[in-house]
Motif scaffolding. Structure first.
Motif, PDB file in Angstrom:
ATOM      1  N   LYS A 115      23.809  34.170  27.349  1.00 19.70           N
ATOM      2  CA  LYS A 115      23.422  35.089  28.416  1.00 19.70           C
ATOM      3  C   LYS A 115      23.273  36.502  27.856  1.00 19.70           C
ATOM      4  CE  LYS A 115      25.787  32.529  32.104  1.00 19.70           C
ATOM      5  NZ  LYS A 115      26.803  32.603  33.182  1.00 19.70           N
ATOM      6  N   ALA A 116      22.348  37.271  28.453  1.00 16.53           N
ATOM      7  CA  ALA A 116      22.163  38.653  28.015  1.00 16.53           C
ATOM      8  C   ALA A 116      23.432  39.458  28.263  1.00 16.53           C
ATOM      9  CB  ALA A 116      20.988  39.288  28.759  1.00 16.53           C
ATOM     10  N   VAL A 117      23.831  40.221  27.254  1.00 12.80           N
ATOM     11  CA  VAL A 117      25.001  41.090  27.412  1.00 12.80           C
ATOM     12  C   VAL A 117      24.632  42.219  28.359  1.00 12.80           C
ATOM     13  CG1 VAL A 117      26.574  42.675  26.246  1.00 12.80           C
ATOM     14  CG2 VAL A 117      25.898  40.536  25.132  1.00 12.80           C
ATOM     15  N   SER A 118      25.395  42.364  29.422  1.00 13.43           N
ATOM     16  CA  SER A 118      25.094  43.420  30.392  1.00 13.43           C
ATOM     17  C   SER A 118      26.369  44.113  30.831  1.00 13.43           C
ATOM     18  CB  SER A 118      24.374  42.848  31.618  1.00 13.43           C
ATOM     19  OG  SER A 118      25.249  42.079  32.400  1.00 13.43           O
ATOM     20  N   ALA A 119      26.250  45.390  31.131  1.00 14.60           N
ATOM     21  CA  ALA A 119      27.403  46.149  31.629  1.00 14.60           C
ATOM     22  C   ALA A 119      27.833  45.642  33.002  1.00 14.60           C
ATOM     23  CB  ALA A 119      27.061  47.636  31.683  1.00 14.60           C
ATOM     24  N   SER A 120      26.878  45.171  33.810  1.00 17.63           N
ATOM     25  CA  SER A 120      27.237  44.666  35.136  1.00 17.63           C
ATOM     26  C   SER A 120      28.130  43.441  35.030  1.00 17.63           C
ATOM     27  CB  SER A 120      25.987  44.345  35.955  1.00 17.63           C
ATOM     28  OG  SER A 120      25.198  43.361  35.316  1.00 17.63           O
ATOM     29  N   ALA A 121      27.878  42.580  34.018  1.00 15.11           N
ATOM     30  CA  ALA A 121      28.741  41.417  33.816  1.00 15.11           C
ATOM     31  C   ALA A 121      30.154  41.860  33.450  1.00 15.11           C
ATOM     32  CB  ALA A 121      28.163  40.515  32.728  1.00 15.11           C
ATOM     33  N   VAL A 122      30.258  42.907  32.637  1.00 12.31           N
ATOM     34  CA  VAL A 122      31.577  43.431  32.269  1.00 12.31           C
ATOM     35  C   VAL A 122      32.292  43.985  33.499  1.00 12.31           C
ATOM     36  CG1 VAL A 122      32.788  45.197  30.927  1.00 12.31           C
ATOM     37  CG2 VAL A 122      30.877  43.927  29.905  1.00 12.31           C
ATOM     38  N   ARG A 123      31.565  44.707  34.338  1.00 15.29           N
ATOM     39  CA  ARG A 123      32.194  45.260  35.551  1.00 15.29           C
ATOM     40  C   ARG A 123      32.680  44.134  36.463  1.00 15.29           C
ATOM     41  NH1 ARG A 123      27.619  48.530  35.130  1.00 15.29           N
ATOM     42  NH2 ARG A 123      26.613  47.603  36.963  1.00 15.29           N
ATOM     43  N   ASP A 124      31.912  43.051  36.547  1.00 14.59           N
ATOM     44  CA  ASP A 124      32.350  41.902  37.345  1.00 14.59           C
ATOM     45  C   ASP A 124      33.644  41.321  36.792  1.00 14.59           C
ATOM     46  OD1 ASP A 124      30.173  42.155  39.007  1.00 14.59           O
ATOM     47  OD2 ASP A 124      28.986  40.584  38.018  1.00 14.59           O
ATOM     48  N   MET A 125      33.755  41.226  35.476  1.00 11.46           N
ATOM     49  CA  MET A 125      34.980  40.713  34.856  1.00 11.46           C
ATOM     50  C   MET A 125      36.168  41.610  35.170  1.00 11.46           C
ATOM     51  SD  MET A 125      33.663  39.633  31.031  1.00 11.46           S
ATOM     52  CE  MET A 125      32.138  38.746  30.786  1.00 11.46           C
ATOM     53  N   LEU A 126      35.937  42.915  35.063  1.00 11.48           N
ATOM     54  CA  LEU A 126      37.036  43.860  35.306  1.00 11.48           C
ATOM     55  C   LEU A 126      37.479  43.833  36.769  1.00 11.48           C
ATOM     56  CD1 LEU A 126      35.759  46.907  33.203  1.00 11.48           C
ATOM     57  CD2 LEU A 126      37.638  45.349  32.632  1.00 11.48           C
ATOM     58  N   SER A 127      36.529  43.715  37.694  1.00 12.66           N
ATOM     59  CA  SER A 127      36.890  43.729  39.117  1.00 12.66           C
ATOM     60  C   SER A 127      37.574  42.431  39.538  1.00 12.66           C
ATOM     61  CB  SER A 127      35.649  43.968  39.986  1.00 12.66           C
ATOM     62  OG  SER A 127      34.728  42.900  39.857  1.00 12.66           O
ATOM     63  N   SER A 128      37.189  41.312  38.916  1.00  8.53           N
ATOM     64  CA  SER A 128      37.781  40.019  39.284  1.00  8.53           C
ATOM     65  C   SER A 128      39.052  39.708  38.514  1.00  8.53           C
ATOM     66  CB  SER A 128      36.762  38.897  39.043  1.00  8.53           C
ATOM     67  OG  SER A 128      36.515  38.730  37.649  1.00  8.53           O
ATOM     68  N   GLY A 129      39.241  40.408  37.392  1.00 12.97           N
ATOM     69  CA  GLY A 129      40.395  40.127  36.548  1.00 12.97           C
ATOM     70  C   GLY A 129      40.171  38.974  35.591  1.00 12.97           C
ATOM     71  N   ALA A 130      38.983  38.367  35.639  1.00 17.65           N
ATOM     72  CA  ALA A 130      38.652  37.240  34.752  1.00 17.65           C
ATOM     73  C   ALA A 130      38.099  37.782  33.441  1.00 17.65           C
ATOM     74  CB  ALA A 130      37.653  36.314  35.425  1.00 17.65           C
ATOM     75  N   THR A 131      38.986  38.307  32.599  1.00 20.16           N
ATOM     76  CA  THR A 131      38.562  39.034  31.398  1.00 20.16           C
ATOM     77  C   THR A 131      38.745  38.240  30.106  1.00 20.16           C
ATOM     78  OG1 THR A 131      40.767  40.049  31.262  1.00 20.16           O
ATOM     79  CG2 THR A 131      39.058  41.271  32.468  1.00 20.16           C
ATOM     80  N   GLU A 132      38.937  36.920  30.208  1.00 23.98           N
ATOM     81  CA  GLU A 132      39.221  36.148  29.001  1.00 23.98           C
ATOM     82  C   GLU A 132      38.063  36.156  27.990  1.00 23.98           C
ATOM     83  OE1 GLU A 132      38.102  33.231  32.346  1.00 23.98           O
ATOM     84  OE2 GLU A 132      39.341  35.032  32.099  1.00 23.98           O
ATOM     85  N   HIS A 133      36.826  36.391  28.463  1.00 23.73           N
ATOM     86  CA  HIS A 133      35.677  36.414  27.551  1.00 23.73           C
ATOM     87  C   HIS A 133      35.116  37.826  27.349  1.00 23.73           C
ATOM     88  CE1 HIS A 133      35.544  32.076  27.442  1.00 23.73           C
ATOM     89  NE2 HIS A 133      35.509  32.021  28.768  1.00 23.73           N
TER      90      HIS A 133
END
Length: 347
Positions: free
Chosen positions: A306-324
């Motif tokens: 998948k394309a690396v995107s800042a929005s994907a990172v923000r989704d990880m941070l907001s959900s707490g699912a930061t394992e990747h």
């Protein structure tokens, strides 16, 4: 205020007044936006009652939604409405104000002190007060770095936060450039503040072409709410509107950024997900070469297909699912998030 008219500047208008404003804007081929800080209403006083003759609205330090009823075009009402908003803005301590308007209306605002920043065949951006575009051009001129062999390029990014995708784009651009400027959007409409985004960008490029890469602030002149409101209002962005605003943003880039930095190239990442950003890239591809600037669209970096995107990172941070999350961020951003912003991320 011309005789026979009443002026009201309000923070909140009634539902009937709102419908009047929407109707007047529609008759001027303009759209209504929610969220105005102040709205100026000018009414004509007639024997059979009052009606809305002109309006203008202030969004932060940007005046938009300026319209005058066709029956009152010669009364100078747009200048009166805008002047009232300027007075209110200055009373609130804000002394630098933009106006975003149709190109054929720019001259009337120049007559009351606004200076043109850039324009297209359909839209114009003007400003009044300080610090203005000339001050920002001076900052850019003083920020120039020695250019070796290669192009003199620019990348404009939000960096919310700075990802491996941003780093990959900068690495590829740096290889082609004798001097590369990474311009960080200064608009405060992101999860991370400009201060933090700028710091993450500086840390993220520290070891990339150290002698030929500089990180600069954008001022209010790059993909800001002044020049490109649809970028910050994606839920209501109409692509045809976005294309017009993109052309104005590019005109600002050509007028404000390119001359003091001596730019002859601009770089951007490919955009597989955002229709608005795809329009932006397509428009740059058409317009920049016509003005002596080469445009390079670099294929986006990928993580797990998948394309690396800042929005994907923000989704990880907001959900707490930061394992990747480490697949998306450079070590410098990880460290900054942990040490400066107290995020709890996997070691």
């Amino acid at each position: 205020m011309p005789f026979g008219f009443d002026l009201l500047v309000s923070r909140k208008i009634s539902p009937p007044e709102r419908e009047e404003v929407i109707s007047l804007l529609a008759r001027s081929s303009l759209a209504f936006d929610e969220g105005a800080e102040l709205i100026a209403l000018i009414r004509s006083k007639e024997r059979d009652g009052e009606r809305l003759a002109a309006t203008a609205s202030l969004f932060g330090n940007v005046i938009r939604m300026v319209a005058v009823d066709r029956d009152f075009q010669e009364e100078g009402l747009s200048a009166s409405a805008v002047s009232a908003l300027l007075e209110a803005s200055r009373a609130g301590g804000r002394h630098h104000v933009f106006i975003y308007t149709k190109q054929d209306a720019a001259a009337r605002f120049a007559m009351i002190g606004f200076k043109r920043v850039a324009e297209t065949d359909t839209a114009a951006l003007l400003e009044i007060g300080a610090p203005g575009a000339e001050d920002y051009r001076e900052y850019l001129a003083n920020s120039r770095i020695d250019a070796g062999a290669g192009k003199i390029g620019a990348i404009v990014l939000n960096g919310n936060p700075f990802t491996l995708g941003h780093r990959y784009l900068i690495e590829r651009a740096s290889e082609l450039c004798g001097a590369l400027y990474v311009i960080v959007v200064e608009e405060e409409r992101s999860l991370f503040s400009f201060k933090d985004r700028f710091a993450m960008a500086e840390l993220g490029v520290k070891d990339i072409g150290a002698k030929n890469t500089a990180v600069l602030r954008s001022g209010e002149y790059a993909v800001s709410a002044a020049t490109f409101p649809s970028y910050f209002l994606k839920d209501r962005a109409v692509l045809s509107v976005a294309e017009q605003q993109t052309r104005l943003d590019i005109a600002v880039f050509l007028n404000v950024y390119a001359p003091p930095l001596g730019l002859n190239a601009r770089f951007a990442g490919s955009e597989p997900t955002s229709a608005v950003t795809a329009v932006y890239n397509d428009t740059m591809r058409r317009i920049l070469p016509q003005n002596g600037i080469e445009f390079f669209e670099i294929e986006r970096a990928e993580a797990a297909g998948k394309a690396v995107s800042a929005s994907a990172v923000r989704d990880m941070l907001s959900s707490g699912a930061t394992e990747h999350i480490r697949e998306y961020l450079p070590e410098s951003t990880i460290t900054y998030l942990i040490e400066q912003l107290s995020y709890k991320l996997p070691i």
